[in-house]
Scaffold this motif. Structure first.
Motif, PDB file in Angstrom:
ATOM      1  N   GLN A  82       0.842  -1.194   0.000  1.00  0.00           N
ATOM      2  CA  GLN A  82       0.000   0.000   0.000  1.00  0.00           C
ATOM      3  C   GLN A  82       0.876   1.243   0.000  1.00  0.00           C
ATOM      4  OE1 GLN A  82      -1.878  -0.967   3.802  1.00  0.00           O
ATOM      5  NE2 GLN A  82      -0.965   0.858   4.701  1.00  0.00           N
ATOM      6  N   ALA A  83       0.345   2.304  -0.575  1.00  0.00           N
ATOM      7  CA  ALA A  83       1.057   3.576  -0.603  1.00  0.00           C
ATOM      8  C   ALA A  83       0.795   4.325   0.701  1.00  0.00           C
ATOM      9  CB  ALA A  83       0.586   4.420  -1.784  1.00  0.00           C
ATOM     10  N   VAL A  84       1.831   4.954   1.233  1.00  0.00           N
ATOM     11  CA  VAL A  84       1.707   5.792   2.426  1.00  0.00           C
ATOM     12  C   VAL A  84       2.451   7.094   2.179  1.00  0.00           C
ATOM     13  CG1 VAL A  84       1.422   3.888   4.074  1.00  0.00           C
ATOM     14  CG2 VAL A  84       3.712   4.724   3.552  1.00  0.00           C
ATOM     15  N   ASN A  85       2.002   8.146   2.830  1.00  0.00           N
ATOM     16  CA  ASN A  85       2.673   9.431   2.757  1.00  0.00           C
ATOM     17  C   ASN A  85       2.792   9.944   4.172  1.00  0.00           C
ATOM     18  OD1 ASN A  85       3.731  11.918   2.235  1.00  0.00           O
ATOM     19  ND2 ASN A  85       2.116  12.560   0.828  1.00  0.00           N
ATOM     20  N   GLN A  86       3.982   9.795   4.746  1.00  0.00           N
ATOM     21  CA  GLN A  86       4.199  10.227   6.125  1.00  0.00           C
ATOM     22  C   GLN A  86       5.297  11.275   6.196  1.00  0.00           C
ATOM     23  OE1 GLN A  86       4.774   6.410   8.095  1.00  0.00           O
ATOM     24  NE2 GLN A  86       2.612   6.326   8.590  1.00  0.00           N
ATOM     25  N   GLY A  87       5.209  12.258   5.323  1.00  0.00           N
ATOM     26  CA  GLY A  87       6.157  13.357   5.346  1.00  0.00           C
ATOM     27  C   GLY A  87       7.403  13.144   4.503  1.00  0.00           C
ATOM     28  N   ALA A  88       7.637  11.933   4.038  1.00  0.00           N
ATOM     29  CA  ALA A  88       8.830  11.672   3.228  1.00  0.00           C
ATOM     30  C   ALA A  88       8.439  11.411   1.781  1.00  0.00           C
ATOM     31  CB  ALA A  88       9.573  10.469   3.797  1.00  0.00           C
ATOM     32  N   GLY A  89       7.273  11.872   1.392  1.00  0.00           N
ATOM     33  CA  GLY A  89       6.776  11.594   0.051  1.00  0.00           C
ATOM     34  C   GLY A  89       6.082  10.240   0.029  1.00  0.00           C
ATOM     35  N   ILE A  90       5.665   9.824  -1.138  1.00  0.00           N
ATOM     36  CA  ILE A  90       4.966   8.555  -1.271  1.00  0.00           C
ATOM     37  C   ILE A  90       5.966   7.406  -1.155  1.00  0.00           C
ATOM     38  CG2 ILE A  90       3.602   7.077  -2.815  1.00  0.00           C
ATOM     39  CD1 ILE A  90       2.040   9.440  -1.780  1.00  0.00           C
ATOM     40  N   GLN A  91       5.653   6.474  -0.276  1.00  0.00           N
ATOM     41  CA  GLN A  91       6.417   5.251  -0.117  1.00  0.00           C
ATOM     42  C   GLN A  91       5.439   4.093  -0.117  1.00  0.00           C
ATOM     43  OE1 GLN A  91       8.449   6.220   3.597  1.00  0.00           O
ATOM     44  NE2 GLN A  91      10.324   6.591   2.447  1.00  0.00           N
ATOM     45  N   TYR A  92       5.961   2.887  -0.262  1.00  0.00           N
ATOM     46  CA  TYR A  92       5.113   1.694  -0.305  1.00  0.00           C
ATOM     47  C   TYR A  92       5.533   0.747   0.798  1.00  0.00           C
ATOM     48  CZ  TYR A  92       3.859   3.737  -4.684  1.00  0.00           C
ATOM     49  OH  TYR A  92       3.408   4.627  -5.624  1.00  0.00           O
ATOM     50  N   ILE A  93       4.537   0.243   1.519  1.00  0.00           N
ATOM     51  CA  ILE A  93       4.797  -0.702   2.598  1.00  0.00           C
ATOM     52  C   ILE A  93       3.964  -1.963   2.360  1.00  0.00           C
ATOM     53  CG2 ILE A  93       5.376   1.100   4.268  1.00  0.00           C
ATOM     54  CD1 ILE A  93       2.594   0.708   5.535  1.00  0.00           C
ATOM     55  N   PRO A  94       4.462  -3.119   2.818  1.00  0.00           N
ATOM     56  CA  PRO A  94       3.665  -4.338   2.678  1.00  0.00           C
ATOM     57  C   PRO A  94       2.460  -4.281   3.605  1.00  0.00           C
ATOM     58  CG  PRO A  94       5.611  -4.767   3.988  1.00  0.00           C
ATOM     59  CD  PRO A  94       5.739  -3.355   3.466  1.00  0.00           C
ATOM     60  N   LEU A  95       1.420  -4.997   3.223  1.00  0.00           N
ATOM     61  CA  LEU A  95       0.261  -5.117   4.100  1.00  0.00           C
ATOM     62  C   LEU A  95       0.622  -5.988   5.292  1.00  0.00           C
ATOM     63  CD1 LEU A  95      -2.483  -5.815   1.401  1.00  0.00           C
ATOM     64  CD2 LEU A  95      -1.973  -3.643   2.526  1.00  0.00           C
ATOM     65  N   MET A  96       0.093  -5.657   6.454  1.00  0.00           N
ATOM     66  CA  MET A  96       0.302  -6.502   7.620  1.00  0.00           C
ATOM     67  C   MET A  96      -0.495  -7.788   7.398  1.00  0.00           C
ATOM     68  SD  MET A  96      -0.239  -5.605  11.660  1.00  0.00           S
ATOM     69  CE  MET A  96      -1.693  -6.498  12.195  1.00  0.00           C
ATOM     70  N   ALA A  97       0.183  -8.929   7.401  1.00  0.00           N
ATOM     71  CA  ALA A  97      -0.461 -10.206   7.093  1.00  0.00           C
ATOM     72  C   ALA A  97      -0.838 -10.990   8.341  1.00  0.00           C
ATOM     73  CB  ALA A  97       0.463 -11.052   6.221  1.00  0.00           C
ATOM     74  N   ALA A  98      -0.192 -10.691   9.463  1.00  0.00           N
ATOM     75  CA  ALA A  98      -0.451 -11.414  10.709  1.00  0.00           C
ATOM     76  C   ALA A  98       0.201 -10.630  11.835  1.00  0.00           C
ATOM     77  CB  ALA A  98       0.125 -12.828  10.635  1.00  0.00           C
ATOM     78  N   TYR A  99       0.020 -11.126  13.036  1.00  0.00           N
ATOM     79  CA  TYR A  99       0.757 -10.549  14.154  1.00  0.00           C
ATOM     80  C   TYR A  99       1.208 -11.659  15.069  1.00  0.00           C
ATOM     81  CZ  TYR A  99      -3.684 -10.572  16.881  1.00  0.00           C
ATOM     82  OH  TYR A  99      -4.848 -10.920  17.511  1.00  0.00           O
ATOM     83  N   ALA A 100       2.335 -11.422  15.723  1.00  0.00           N
ATOM     84  CA  ALA A 100       2.923 -12.419  16.612  1.00  0.00           C
ATOM     85  C   ALA A 100       2.783 -11.957  18.046  1.00  0.00           C
ATOM     86  CB  ALA A 100       4.400 -12.618  16.279  1.00  0.00           C
ATOM     87  N   LEU A 101       2.501 -12.906  18.910  1.00  0.00           N
ATOM     88  CA  LEU A 101       2.485 -12.654  20.343  1.00  0.00           C
ATOM     89  C   LEU A 101       3.612 -13.467  20.954  1.00  0.00           C
ATOM     90  CD1 LEU A 101      -1.319 -12.942  21.213  1.00  0.00           C
ATOM     91  CD2 LEU A 101       0.033 -10.884  20.898  1.00  0.00           C
ATOM     92  N   GLY A 102       4.520 -12.786  21.605  1.00  0.00           N
ATOM     93  CA  GLY A 102       5.593 -13.451  22.327  1.00  0.00           C
ATOM     94  C   GLY A 102       5.258 -13.416  23.804  1.00  0.00           C
ATOM     95  N   TYR A 103       5.312 -14.559  24.448  1.00  0.00           N
ATOM     96  CA  TYR A 103       5.009 -14.650  25.871  1.00  0.00           C
ATOM     97  C   TYR A 103       6.303 -14.700  26.649  1.00  0.00           C
ATOM     98  CZ  TYR A 103       0.355 -15.605  24.265  1.00  0.00           C
ATOM     99  OH  TYR A 103      -0.855 -15.496  23.656  1.00  0.00           O
ATOM    100  N   TYR A 104       6.355 -13.986  27.751  1.00  0.00           N
ATOM    101  CA  TYR A 104       7.555 -13.955  28.558  1.00  0.00           C
ATOM    102  C   TYR A 104       7.501 -15.070  29.589  1.00  0.00           C
ATOM    103  CZ  TYR A 104       8.471  -9.509  26.420  1.00  0.00           C
ATOM    104  OH  TYR A 104       8.716  -8.526  25.509  1.00  0.00           O
ATOM    105  N   ALA A 105       8.612 -15.792  29.728  1.00  0.00           N
ATOM    106  CA  ALA A 105       8.690 -16.909  30.669  1.00  0.00           C
ATOM    107  C   ALA A 105       8.378 -16.426  32.084  1.00  0.00           C
ATOM    108  CB  ALA A 105      10.082 -17.531  30.625  1.00  0.00           C
ATOM    109  N   GLY A 106       7.552 -17.183  32.775  1.00  0.00           N
ATOM    110  CA  GLY A 106       7.210 -16.851  34.146  1.00  0.00           C
ATOM    111  C   GLY A 106       6.144 -15.779  34.272  1.00  0.00           C
ATOM    112  N   ARG A 107       5.698 -15.223  33.171  1.00  0.00           N
ATOM    113  CA  ARG A 107       4.677 -14.179  33.194  1.00  0.00           C
ATOM    114  C   ARG A 107       3.635 -14.495  32.133  1.00  0.00           C
ATOM    115  NH1 ARG A 107       7.654  -8.506  33.199  1.00  0.00           N
ATOM    116  NH2 ARG A 107       5.620  -7.826  33.870  1.00  0.00           N
TER     117      ARG A 107
END
Length: 180
Positions: A82-107
């Motif tokens: 997808q195209a984004v414009n965050q002050g540095a002109g038009i750039q392209y970023i991949p779509l977020m396809a998933a998310y990871a959850l990392g669990y901390y040991a003991g918590r």
């Protein structure tokens, strides 16, 4: 005894693999969306939504950026950028396809989430990578990943070339030499 250049190259090529094998591992779970997270029955609807929202906000902040859509699509596939414009002109970023959850040991109720991107070249036949280009897992679900793959990203990296492992380097250190 003189070593051949081939042996030297083989040893240099094996070093990252050997070092990665020694790196600390941790358990993580990958989800495509909130519904898949809820169905996993580890977190409540609210926790799944909060984790997704956090990953989504991180995605907007740290997703790899490309100067051309075709370069982005080379790494992530047609219609996966997808195209984004965050002050540095038009750039392209991949779509977020998933998310990871990392669990901390003991918590068991403490986790961190981060965005993941699906690259059709990762693991040879496709898989999920983090915003730094590190392979995380082939598919969603439970995974054992390197601790560094689950570290929170610090910033976005602008890609000046296409292709993971390309002989050209990226600005910011993703897939190439590091620049500051």
């Amino acid at each position: 005894m003189k070593r051949s250049p081939t042996v030297r190259l083989l040893l240099m090529g094996a070093a990252p693999v050997l070092l990665t094998a020694c790196e600390a591992q941790e358990e993580a779970v990958l989800y495509k969306d909130v519904a898949e997270c809820v169905a996993g029955a580890r977190l409540t609807q609210d926790q799944c939504q909060a984790a997704f929202d956090h990953a989504k906000s991180e995605h907007e902040r740290v997703a790899p950026r490309y100067t051309s859509q075709s370069d982005c699509e080379t790494d992530f596939g047609a219609a996966k950028c997808q195209a984004v414009n965050q002050g540095a002109g038009i750039q392209y970023i991949p779509l977020m396809a998933a998310y990871a959850l990392g669990y901390y040991a003991g918590r068991p109720n403490y986790y961190q989430s981060q965005p993941l991107y699906y690259s059709h070249t990762t693991f040879g036949s496709g898989g999920y990578i983090n915003s730094g280009g590190q392979p995380v897992a082939r598919s969603t679900g439970n995974a054992t990943v390197s601790r560094s793959a689950m570290q929170a990203p610090t910033r976005a990296v602008t890609m000046s070339r296409s292709g993971f492992g390309s002989s050209s380097s990226a600005r910011g250190g993703w897939g190439g030499s590091s620049g500051s």
